[in-house]
Design a protein around this motif. Structure first.
Motif, PDB file in Angstrom:
ATOM      1  N   TRP A 107      -5.636  -4.777  -0.543  1.00  0.00           N
ATOM      2  CA  TRP A 107      -6.618  -3.773  -0.175  1.00  0.00           C
ATOM      3  C   TRP A 107      -8.035  -4.339  -0.083  1.00  0.00           C
ATOM      4  O   TRP A 107      -8.421  -5.246  -0.811  1.00  0.00           O
ATOM      5  CB  TRP A 107      -6.560  -2.609  -1.186  1.00  0.00           C
ATOM      6  CG  TRP A 107      -5.196  -1.956  -1.195  1.00  0.00           C
ATOM      7  CD1 TRP A 107      -4.475  -1.566  -0.109  1.00  0.00           C
ATOM      8  CD2 TRP A 107      -4.385  -1.672  -2.333  1.00  0.00           C
ATOM      9  NE1 TRP A 107      -3.271  -1.025  -0.503  1.00  0.00           N
ATOM     10  CE2 TRP A 107      -3.185  -1.075  -1.855  1.00  0.00           C
ATOM     11  CE3 TRP A 107      -4.548  -1.834  -3.713  1.00  0.00           C
ATOM     12  CZ2 TRP A 107      -2.166  -0.653  -2.711  1.00  0.00           C
ATOM     13  CZ3 TRP A 107      -3.532  -1.412  -4.560  1.00  0.00           C
ATOM     14  CH2 TRP A 107      -2.350  -0.834  -4.057  1.00  0.00           C
ATOM     15  N   CYS A 108      -8.835  -3.779   0.803  1.00  0.00           N
ATOM     16  CA  CYS A 108     -10.205  -4.246   1.026  1.00  0.00           C
ATOM     17  C   CYS A 108     -11.097  -3.927  -0.184  1.00  0.00           C
ATOM     18  O   CYS A 108     -10.833  -2.973  -0.915  1.00  0.00           O
ATOM     19  CB  CYS A 108     -10.836  -3.532   2.229  1.00  0.00           C
ATOM     20  SG  CYS A 108      -9.932  -3.693   3.763  1.00  0.00           S
TER      21      CYS A 108
ATOM     22  N   CYS B  58     -11.913  -0.128  -1.398  1.00  0.00           N
ATOM     23  CA  CYS B  58     -10.802   0.797  -1.143  1.00  0.00           C
ATOM     24  C   CYS B  58     -10.397   1.460  -2.449  1.00  0.00           C
ATOM     25  O   CYS B  58     -10.388   0.832  -3.504  1.00  0.00           O
ATOM     26  CB  CYS B  58      -9.618   0.026  -0.567  1.00  0.00           C
ATOM     27  SG  CYS B  58      -8.082   0.979  -0.478  1.00  0.00           S
TER      28      CYS B  58
ATOM     29  N   HIS C  33      -7.417   2.679  -3.206  1.00  0.00           N
ATOM     30  CA  HIS C  33      -5.983   2.625  -3.529  1.00  0.00           C
ATOM     31  C   HIS C  33      -5.703   1.946  -4.874  1.00  0.00           C
ATOM     32  O   HIS C  33      -4.781   2.328  -5.596  1.00  0.00           O
ATOM     33  CB  HIS C  33      -5.199   1.903  -2.424  1.00  0.00           C
ATOM     34  CG  HIS C  33      -5.186   2.626  -1.105  1.00  0.00           C
ATOM     35  ND1 HIS C  33      -5.574   3.939  -0.963  1.00  0.00           N
ATOM     36  CD2 HIS C  33      -4.808   2.211   0.131  1.00  0.00           C
ATOM     37  CE1 HIS C  33      -5.445   4.295   0.313  1.00  0.00           C
ATOM     38  NE2 HIS C  33      -4.982   3.273   0.992  1.00  0.00           N
TER      39      HIS C  33
ATOM     40  N   CYS D  16      -1.452   1.047   4.376  1.00  0.00           N
ATOM     41  CA  CYS D  16      -2.102   0.355   3.258  1.00  0.00           C
ATOM     42  C   CYS D  16      -1.607   0.904   1.926  1.00  0.00           C
ATOM     43  O   CYS D  16      -1.202   0.151   1.036  1.00  0.00           O
ATOM     44  CB  CYS D  16      -3.617   0.516   3.344  1.00  0.00           C
ATOM     45  SG  CYS D  16      -4.359  -0.288   4.776  1.00  0.00           S
TER      46      CYS D  16
ATOM     47  N   ARG E 174       1.760  -0.099   0.487  1.00  0.00           N
ATOM     48  CA  ARG E 174       1.995  -1.424  -0.087  1.00  0.00           C
ATOM     49  C   ARG E 174       1.980  -1.393  -1.611  1.00  0.00           C
ATOM     50  O   ARG E 174       2.291  -2.380  -2.271  1.00  0.00           O
ATOM     51  CB  ARG E 174       0.948  -2.417   0.420  1.00  0.00           C
ATOM     52  CG  ARG E 174       1.154  -2.839   1.869  1.00  0.00           C
ATOM     53  CD  ARG E 174       2.527  -3.477   2.059  1.00  0.00           C
ATOM     54  NE  ARG E 174       2.663  -4.083   3.372  1.00  0.00           N
ATOM     55  CZ  ARG E 174       2.429  -5.386   3.614  1.00  0.00           C
ATOM     56  NH1 ARG E 174       2.068  -6.189   2.648  1.00  0.00           N
ATOM     57  NH2 ARG E 174       2.563  -5.864   4.823  1.00  0.00           N
TER      58      ARG E 174
ATOM     59  N   MET F  67      -4.441   0.629   8.113  1.00  0.00           N
ATOM     60  CA  MET F  67      -3.773  -0.650   8.369  1.00  0.00           C
ATOM     61  C   MET F  67      -3.818  -1.048   9.845  1.00  0.00           C
ATOM     62  O   MET F  67      -3.911  -2.217  10.185  1.00  0.00           O
ATOM     63  CB  MET F  67      -2.324  -0.587   7.888  1.00  0.00           C
ATOM     64  CG  MET F  67      -1.637  -1.926   7.952  1.00  0.00           C
ATOM     65  SD  MET F  67      -0.134  -1.972   6.980  1.00  0.00           S
ATOM     66  CE  MET F  67      -0.748  -2.662   5.443  1.00  0.00           C
TER      67      MET F  67
ATOM     68  N   CYS G 240     -11.902   4.860   2.782  1.00  0.00           N
ATOM     69  CA  CYS G 240     -11.618   3.636   3.524  1.00  0.00           C
ATOM     70  C   CYS G 240     -12.929   3.165   4.124  1.00  0.00           C
ATOM     71  O   CYS G 240     -13.274   3.513   5.255  1.00  0.00           O
ATOM     72  CB  CYS G 240     -10.579   3.867   4.624  1.00  0.00           C
ATOM     73  SG  CYS G 240     -10.230   2.354   5.560  1.00  0.00           S
TER      74      CYS G 240
END
Lengths: 377, 271
Positions: free
Chosen positions: B18-19, B22, B24, B53, B56, B128, B202
């Motif tokens: 993940w960026c 983010c 998540h 994303c 995952r 994604m 995001c």
């Protein structure tokens, strides 16, 4: 003791064969002409503590099938053309993730909604190539109710042994005709269960090629914690884009079938020894073909029939031999030319290859076949 | 002492994909805490996802994990739960995966009230694939496929879940990190289908197109729009304009699917 016999439909025979093989889970979605498989499973599975679920669509059905199979269940799904088209992505998922399961496609007229109550054999190439990406397929083509019963058991055995989805291609005629079926006693037919891992959980890799072409599969909930994905993956089940690992896995998944063809292939050879013209026929069409062979023999024509019960992988070796032996191979199919393409490819011009196609919702009758054979000779 | 997340993470699987910024990862930590709180046996727990994303996430968790196809997680999970009802089944994924391509499976999982927990990370975008609009992208917002502004109306995931028959529905945000595990834990303990919607961000594909200059701006949005249901009860309609309710939104008891099926088996067996 007399064996248990019943006068049942092909679809019912399929369900009974699945139960004999130890199927404990069914997921499906109603679609003509396959629905009786689901109906019988909905009645019979709960009696043995099994599970039946009617999902919200055909994609959901094969998804649930794969989920159930991962817990160790032997799982069955039945459908027909439009439903099979919807399932294609997840058929590929079961291929790459190597999840054993059995899917019955009772072929009807197409494309699209086509002729829901009309027989067809026009999903034969789809069975091999319908899902995207390179993969192997095992596709069985039984032709009688007894054979549907027994071949469904074999379908489960192959699924479990080779860790992959196996398709049974019926056609509406085979599925809806009623014939006497002799049920096998327990132990009479071979029943294969998937190989469970023997290594301790911390050493388990679900795609470990060092364990052979078909690595053991642990069931979810059995103490083995591992990862399953539809991405290209390494031996440990986790995604990889490393060229050599992706290549090796892709090839292993095809090799596990292509290098075991002797075990997977099955066919009937009818009066082939001296045959000069060979009918290549399968499913309900093979019943007309057998009649045609007998009639042609009465007329002094040395006719025979090659009838694959395993259609994919295609019986290349044997068909090539027959192309050398015979003057002609005639392929009657309820489509406009599907398996004949394989026969032509394998025959390599060594004999005449002719096709009889029919897509009007009517079966191919013996007279049609006899006429074509006489035309070819 | 810092919370020990590593015992729940598969060795060697971090860093995650993940960026920076983010949400998540915040949700994953909340899920790990919730699984610990509920003392879930990791050998007997399946975490199932679709594609995207958020999907995952399962790969990082040291349990039985299934990364399926786009939109199909709830249907795969239903198969697991039906075949093995004693297994704890958790579904994770994003808003596009769950409510666009997977919308049918989502509503029918809710309708069956099958005992699973569905954690849906709603970041209002397909991250994604580079920021295309999802059913949860606000009307008028910019995405790579709505450069003139999104013409589509949006789904309210929690309302959708309640309408479809889920018996426990809660909403949190990636900003309110300490609440996440409590909502998920309550969902896991709930008998039936529990939906935990986490409003997420995001910055990479949504923020930069929609004038959120930094991750902090995005987090502030989550902080400022969220209103706890308890507080909302005392607020006027005017005050609630543009706000999103958080906390447990719905909690009721209805027959659970696998229990109903167990009864069906007894009937079929003539008991």
């Amino acid at each position: 003791m007399a064996k248990k016999v019943a006068l049942i439909q092909g679809n019912e025979a399929c369900a009974q064969g699945a139960l004999y093989a130890g199927c404990s889970f069914f997921a499906g979605y109603p679609i003509t002409p396959s629905t009786e498989v689901a109906e019988v499973m909905s009645i019979e599975l709960p009696k043995i503590g099994g599970k039946f679920i009617q999902m919200e669509d055909e994609i959901g059905a094969i998804a649930a099938l794969i989920g159930a199979a991962l817990t160790g269940a032997k799982a069955l799904d039945s459908t027909s053309g439009p439903g099979m088209s919807l399932k294609q992505e997840l058929l590929g998922y079961a291929c790459i993730a190597e999840i054993p399961c059995v899917i019955v496609n009772v072929q009807r007229g197409g494309p699209s909604t086509g002729m829901p109550t009309g027989p067809s054999q026009s999903d034969m190439q789809q069975a091999m190539w319908g899902t995207h990406g390179d993969h192997a397929a095992i596709v069985l083509t039984p032709a009688s109710c007894q054979e549907i019963y027994e071949e469904t058991v074999r379908a489960f055995n192959l699924a479990e042994k080779y860790r992959m989805p196996v398709q049974i291609q019926l056609d509406e005629i085979c599925a809806h005709m009623r014939e006497k079926v002799e049920y096998a006693e327990p132990g009479e037919l071979e029943v294969i269960d998937r190989e469970a891992p023997s290594v301790p959980p911390e050493e388990y890799k679900p795609y470990d090629a060092s364990k052979g072409l078909v690595p053991p599969l642990a069931s979810f909930g059995s103490g083995y914690r591992y990862h399953v994905t539809g991405l290209n993956k390494a031996a440990d089940g986790f995604p990889t884009t490393k060229a050599e690992l992706v290549d090796a896995e892709e090839r292993r998944q095809i090799d596990k079938i292509m290098l075991n063809q002797e075990d997977i292939q099955k066919n009937e050879e009818y009066l082939l020894d001296d045959a000069e013209v060979i009918l290549f026929a399968y499913g309900s069409t093979s019943r007309s073909a057998r009649y045609a062979v007998n009639e042609l023999r009465k007329d002094g024509v040395k006719a025979g029939m090659f009838r694959p019960l395993t259609m994919w992988p295609f019986p290349e070796k044997r068909v090539a031999e027959l192309a050398d032996q015979a003057g002609a191979i005639v392929c009657p199919e309820m489509n406009l030319g599907q398996m004949v393409r394989e026969v032509e490819r394998v025959a390599k011009g060594n004999c005449t290859v002719a096709h009889i196609g029919r897509v009007d919702g009517e079966p191919i009758n013996p007279g049609q076949i006899i006429d074509k054979v006489k035309e070819v000779l | 002492m810092a919370y020990d997340y590593e015992k729940s993470i598969r060795p060697g699987k971090l860093p995650h994909i993940w960026c920076p910024g983010c949400g998540h990862g915040i949700v994953m930590k909340g899920l790990i805490r919730a699984m610990d709180t509920c003392e879930l046996d990791r050998d007997n727990t399946a975490v199932v996802s679709g594609i995207g994303c958020a999907s995952r996430l399962p790969g990082y968790l040291d349990t039985c994990t299934l990364h399926t196809a786009h939109g199909r997680a709830a249907a795969f999970a239903t198969g697991i739960k039906m075949a093995k009802p004693d297994m704890n089944v958790i579904v994770v994924g994003g808003d596009g995966d769950g409510t666009a391509i997977g919308g049918n499976h989502f509503i029918h999982a809710c309708r069956r009230n099958i005992d699973m927990t569905y954690v849906i990370m709603n970041n209002s975008i397909y991250g994604m694939t580079g920021g295309q609009f999802s059913p949860c992208t606000p009307t008028g917002a910019k995405a790579s496929t709505t450069v003139y502004g999104n013409p589509d109306p949006t789904f309210d995931i929690s309302k959708l879940a309640i309408g479809a028959g889920a018996t426990f529905v809660a909403r949190g945000t990636a900003y309110h990190a300490v609440q996440i595990d409590k909502l998920i834990a309550e969902g896991i303990r709930h008998k039936g289908l529990a939906v935990i919607e986490i409003l997420d961000d995001c910055p990479t594909t949504y923020g930069r197109r929609n004038k959120f200059r930094s991750v902090i701006d995005m987090m502030k949005r989550l902080k400022e729009t969220a209103v706890p249901v308890t507080a909302a009860a005392k607020m006027t309609e005017e005050q609630l304009e543009g706000k999103v309710l958080t906390g447990v939104l719905y909690n009721t008891e209805k027959p659970e699917y696998t229990e109903q099926y167990a009864k069906l088996i007894k009937r079929a067996q003539g008991a």
